[in-house]
Scaffold this motif. Structure first.
Motif, PDB file in Angstrom:
ATOM      1  N   ASP A   7       1.059  -1.054   0.097  1.00 26.79           N
ATOM      2  CA  ASP A   7       0.094  -0.271   0.018  1.00 26.79           C
ATOM      3  C   ASP A   7       0.904   1.184  -0.140  1.00 26.79           C
ATOM      4  N   ASP A   8       1.156   1.822  -1.096  1.00 22.85           N
ATOM      5  CA  ASP A   8       2.069   2.805  -1.410  1.00 22.85           C
ATOM      6  C   ASP A   8       3.392   2.212  -1.027  1.00 22.85           C
ATOM      7  N   ASP A   9       4.310   2.468  -0.249  1.00 25.83           N
ATOM      8  CA  ASP A   9       5.479   1.939   0.080  1.00 25.83           C
ATOM      9  C   ASP A   9       5.591   0.929   1.414  1.00 25.83           C
TER      10      ASP A   9
END
Length: 154
Positions: free
Chosen positions: A54-56
């Motif tokens: 989730d994103d990074d």
């Protein structure tokens, strides 16, 4: 939420971190059973790993290793609690099944714990069938082993 799927191996730092989180989760959930389990599991190398970000932030993972010539073993399936019940486990298993078939394997086996009925139900819904325990789980009443034939052609 921006999800990203990455294919990697067991040496990936994010996989190592989320795998440790998974170990901590099972230690809290199952106590001594989880510790005993880690002691009987074979130390496999050459994992094919699926990581979901989730994103990074790594939020889920799963892997497989070769068990024998025509079979891989599903390992390390884990989704962080805040991300459960959104289909991520299903997505990871499907990616692992697809890659297993691409690599020429015919079957996937797995082991889970008898105290984890949600996991047993999850795999059953994905057409995994109960089988006799395979090594190193033979004779261990706490282990539930399952198997699936990879029928589909990619």
């Amino acid at each position: 939420m921006v999800l990203k799927i990455v294919f990697t191996d067991e040496n990936n730092e994010n996989f190592i971190r989320i795998d440790q989180e998974q170990s901590d989760y099972y230690n809290d959930l199952l106590g001594a059973i989880a510790i005993d389990y880690r002691n009987i599991c074979l130390d496999y190398k050459d994992h094919f790993v699926v990581l979901v970000f989730d994103d990074d932030l790594p939020i889920a993972c799963g892997s497989f290793v070769e068990y024998c010539k025509d079979t891989v073993e599903l390992k390390n399936l884990y989704v962080k609690e805040d991300y459960r019940n959104q289909g991520l486990g299903n997505t990871i298993v499907k990616k692992l099944e697809e890659e297993s078939k691409i690599e020429g394997y015919d079957f996937i086996i797995l082991e889970t714990n008898i105290h984890m009925p949600i996991a047993i139900s999850f795999y059953s819904k994905l057409n995994y069938n109960l089988i006799e325990n395979y090594p190193p789980f033979v004779g261990n009443e706490l282990c539930v082993c399952m198997k699936k034939k990879l029928w589909y052609i990619l």
